[in-house]
Enzyme design. Sequence first.
Site, mmCIF file in Angstrom:
data_model
loop_
_atom_site.group_PDB
_atom_site.id
_atom_site.type_symbol
_atom_site.label_atom_id
_atom_site.label_comp_id
_atom_site.label_asym_id
_atom_site.label_seq_id
_atom_site.Cartn_x
_atom_site.Cartn_y
_atom_site.Cartn_z
ATOM 1 C CB ALA A 610 -0.916 0.002 1.220
ATOM 2 C CE LYS A 611 5.552 4.435 -0.174
ATOM 3 N NZ LYS A 611 6.488 3.612 0.607
ATOM 4 N N GLY A 612 0.413 5.823 0.361
ATOM 5 C CA GLY A 612 -0.408 7.036 0.317
ATOM 6 C C GLY A 612 0.444 8.201 -0.139
#
Length: 1062
Positions: A610-612
Amino acid sequence: MSTPSSTTPSSDANGTLHVPAQLPEGINRLKNVPGYTTPVFKGKEEQRAKVQANVASKALRLVVTRTGLRGDGRGPPPIYPDGFIPRELVANEVNWFYTHLGIDDTYFQSESVEVISDHIIALFGAKVLAYTKHDPTKLVIDLEKIDEHGATFIHTTAPGKTSTEGPGATCESRIDELFLDNSTPEKAFRLETYRSQGSISATASQQLRCYFVTKCNFPANPPASTRTDGKTDIRTVSDPIFLEKASENTLEIYQRVMWNVQQRFGPVMEVFEVEGSRERRLVIGYKMGGTKKFFSALSNLYHFYSLYSARKYVEQFSNGITIISLYLNPLPGANAPPIEHSIFQVMKEASLLYCLPDNPFFYAGKGPSGDHAVQEATYAYSGWVFAQHFCNRLGQAYLALKNILDESNPTHASVLNDIKRRFREETFTRESIAQVIHSHAELINLLYVNFAMSHYPETDEAAQLMPTLSYQRLRTQMPLSDTELYDKIRRTVTNKHELQVLESFLIFNKHVLKTNFYQPTKVALSFRLAPGFLPEVEYPKKPFGMFFVIGGEFRGFHIRFKDVARGGIRIVMSRNRENYSINQRQLFDENYGLASTQSLKNKDIPEGGAKGTILPSLGANPKLCFEKYVDAIIDLLIPGQTPGIKERLVDLYGKPELLFFGPDEGTADLMDWAALHARARGADAWWKSFTTGKSAETLGGVPHDVYGMTSLSVRQYVLGIYKQLGLREKDITKVQTGGPDGDLGSNEILLSSDKTVAIIDGSGVLHDPHGINREELVRLAKLRKPVGFFDTSKLSKDGYLVRVEDQDVKLPSGEVVLDGTDFRNGAHLRFKADLFVPCGGRPEAVNISNVAALADSEGKPHFKYIVEGANLFLTQQARLYLEKRKVILFKDSSANKGGVTSSSLEVLAGLGLSSEEYLDLMVFKDGKPSAFYESYVRDIQQKITENAAAEFACIWREHARLQGAKPRTIISDELSSKLNELQEELEGSDLFDDEPSKRGVMVRAIPKTLVDQVGLDALLERLPVTYQRALFSSWVASHFIYKYGVNASSVDFFHFARDLAA
C-alpha cells in the site's frame, strides 16, 4: 408557536415548504438582547468639535472643480472658489457622519481626528461624483485605513448580496488574506463588522458596511482561572477588548464552543434562535489556521440563501482557537426559502466550505434560483480533480503503439514512456476540464443528483421534521437513470472532449463506495473508490482499494493491493508552480507505482503493498495537510455515532476496513500524531497498529535505524554472496551511496568490515583508493554525521573530500572539480570496486540513459556485485543491462525488506496487545524499555535475518538451476509474484479453517515473546479474522516457496501442508 399536527412538512400552493414550529434537537433559543455591548465613547462630542474644525480648515485649502451637493443632499450648493466643502455645509456633513449614518462608537474611539476628517471629506466627494452622474444609486463609498495594529474598512454595499464589483467585491477576501488567515496566538487579529443603521444621505438609500480589525493584545499575565474541573476558562485566553464588549451570555456560548473545539479536530457549529425575531445566530469555532478564506466564503454562502448579516464577529484566543459569530436575517421581499429552514442548510454547507472555501464553481452573487449551491459546487470541484487524474488520456492510438513496441527493449520503453507523458500533459488540462464544467451547469446538477441518490444519508425521524433544503432539492429533481443521464450528456455536448470529461463524472459516481461528503463536520473530503474504472493498459495490476482525499490546500490518494495492506504516507513537496504542475499530473501514477513496488517487497508478511501520497498546494503547511488527510480517511473507517457531528454514512462497500500507515518522505515525525488521533477518534481496537514508525519511548514504536532493521536484511545478501563465493570481507572493496548520517548508511558502516573506497551522500563525495579510515567512519556513523564532517587528516595522499558547496577543487590526480554539487550528482558512476551498496540517493539514479557509464571502454563493469539497499535506485532496464554483463545483482524489493518486516511485527504487537498491555509493555518507563520490549525486538531481528537468508538462498538456487539463463532481477520479481499469488490463493481456500493447521502456523508466525505473554487463544480472539487469514497465508506461502522454489509441485505442497499442524 404552535406544535405541528404531523411530522410531515406541509406546503402551500406555490410549493414552498412550511417549516414545522418545533426546534430540532441541539438548536438553542436566545433572548433578544445584544451579544456584545459597545462602550460609550465619552469624548465623542469633544472629538466632533475638533473634527469639524479640522474639516473646515481643510475645506478652505481645497479648490473646487465641480458643483457639489448640499450637506443635506437636497440640491446643488453655491460654488465657493476657495474650498471643497462649502463652509456653510461643514457642520451639516460632520453632524450627518456622527449621528445619522449609524456608525457606532467603536469607530470614533479607535480613529484619530485626522482619519475621521479625511473620511468625511471622502464621503462628500463621493456624493459630488454621484451627483454629476445624475444617479444617486451610483454613490460609492470606499474608506479604508490599514496599519500594523489592524484596519478600518467602510464602504457602500447592498444587504444580502455578494458584490461582484466595487470595494465590497474584495474587502472581505482582503481581510482574510491580510489578517485572519495568518493569525497565530502570537499575532492574532479580531474583527467586528456591522451594517450601519442610517443611509448615506437624504437622496441615497445605500447603507455602509463597517469593518474594524484590531490586533489582539493577550495579557502576559492572564487572570487566574476560576474553574476547578481542569477545563479552559475563556477569560484567561481572551483579548481584553473582547472581554469588555462580550455579554455574559456570549461568553457562556463561546466557552462551550471552545471546549468542543478542543475535543475535536474539525469545526464546531451551533445555531441559535433569537426570541421574538426571525434572526438566527450561527457560531462556528475551529482551530486557528485550520482553514483559509473561510470568513469571506461564509458571506457568499448565506447570501446564496438571501440572508444578510446585521453583525459579524471573528474572535481569536491565545490558546489557538478562532470563533466566528454571524447575526443573520432574511432579506425582506426575497424569493427564497424561509430563514427558519435555510439556516440549517447554511450550517450544513458551511462544513463543506470549511473544507473547500476557495471553490471556483461556487459563483459569487448567485442565489437559490441561480447556479450551483455549495453542495453541487463541492461535487463539481471533486469531479474536476477526479477528471484531472482519470480522464483516459491515452486511448487506442497509444494501445496500438504499445502492442507494436517491445517494452523489454530499453529504447522502446523510453519512447513509450515519453509518449505517455506527453499525452497526459497535453490532452486534458485543469483549465480545459474546468471550462467544460462551467459550460454545462445543468448537466453538473443532474450528475450531482445522480451522486446524491446513492450517498445522501437516510433521513431519521428528527430530520424528517425539518429536512434540509438539499434533501428537498433532491426530492424535487427527477433523477435520471445512468443510461438516461449518459444519453442526455451525449446529446447536449458539442464535442468528444466535453463528452469524455462529463463521462468521468459518471464514472466517479458509479465507483464511490462511501464518502464523508454528507458528514456534518469534516476537515477534508474523502471518497472510498472501487478501482474497477482504471484502464488495464495503464494499470495492469488492479488495486484492491483506493481512497481519494481532497482538501482546500491539498489532494491525496491511498492505494492498497490487498485487504490487509501497509505502506508509507509520502508528502510530495513542490519547489515552484511548474514543479507543482508536474507533481499534480504524476501524483496518482507515482502512488500506484510505489504501492505496486511495496507489494513486491511485502511478499512474506501478512500485509500487502500500500502507499499514500499527499500533494500540498504551493505554500501550504504540509503537517496540516497530513492531519486533514488522516482525519478524512478515518471518517470512512469508523462508523459515525454522534448526531450532528459524526453520523453514520451510506456504505456501499459494507465491510469493515483497516489501514496501516507507515512513515515516508515528509511524514516520519507525524506517525505519533496519527496514532493518537485515531485513538481520540475512538479507534480503540486499532489505534496502536494504525501507524508504524512511532516513537519508541512514548508510543512503543520499533525504530528501524536504532535497531538496524533494514540493514539486517541488506547484510544477509552481502554475507550470502561472500559465503557462496568463498570471499573474505576484509579483502572486498566497496562503494556506498547514502552516508553515515542515514539509517541504512550508518548501519552498513557499523555492521561491515570491508575496505570502503568511496561514500557519496548529501554533503559531498569522500574517496580514498586505499580504503577510507574505518575508525573515522564509525565515529561519524555513531554521531549520524554526513561525510562532510570527515577528518581529512585521516585520508591517504590519494584520497579527497569534495563537499557540495566546493568550487574549483583540484583532486590528487590533477583533475579540477568546477562545481561540488555537479560532481556529487554523477559520482556514483565514476568509481570502481568489488561491491556497490546503494544505501541512499534519488530514485532512478542509475537508468537506461546512464548505466553504460558503469562499464569501462572494454565493457567491463565497475562492480562485480550490487546489493540494492536504497529503494528504486536502479531502474529495471539498468539492472538487466548490468546482469547481462555478469554483475551479481540483488534488487531492492528483495534486499531491503527488513524494514517492512519490522513494521509488520510492530503492527502485530498493536493488534495483539490490549491498550493496557500495550502501554505497560511497549511504552518505555523512565526512558527505558521493558524486558518484553527488548525480547520482542530480538524476535523481530531474528525473523528479518531468517526471511532474508531464506529468500537469498532461493534466488541463488534458482539462478544456478537455470545456469544463469534468467537474471536474478527477474527471478526476484517472479518469486514476489508467485508468493503474492499463492498467498491470495490460500486466503481464498479453506486450509485456514483447519484448526490444527491454523494453530500450528500461528504459533510459528507470531513472535514467541508475544505468544508467551498473551497466549495463543487470546491472540486468536483479538486479531481480526481478515488479518489472521493474511498472516496464515503469508507464512505458509513464503516458507513453502523458499523451501521448494518457484517451480514447486502440488505434491510438494501436499507434503509441506501435512506438517503444518506439527
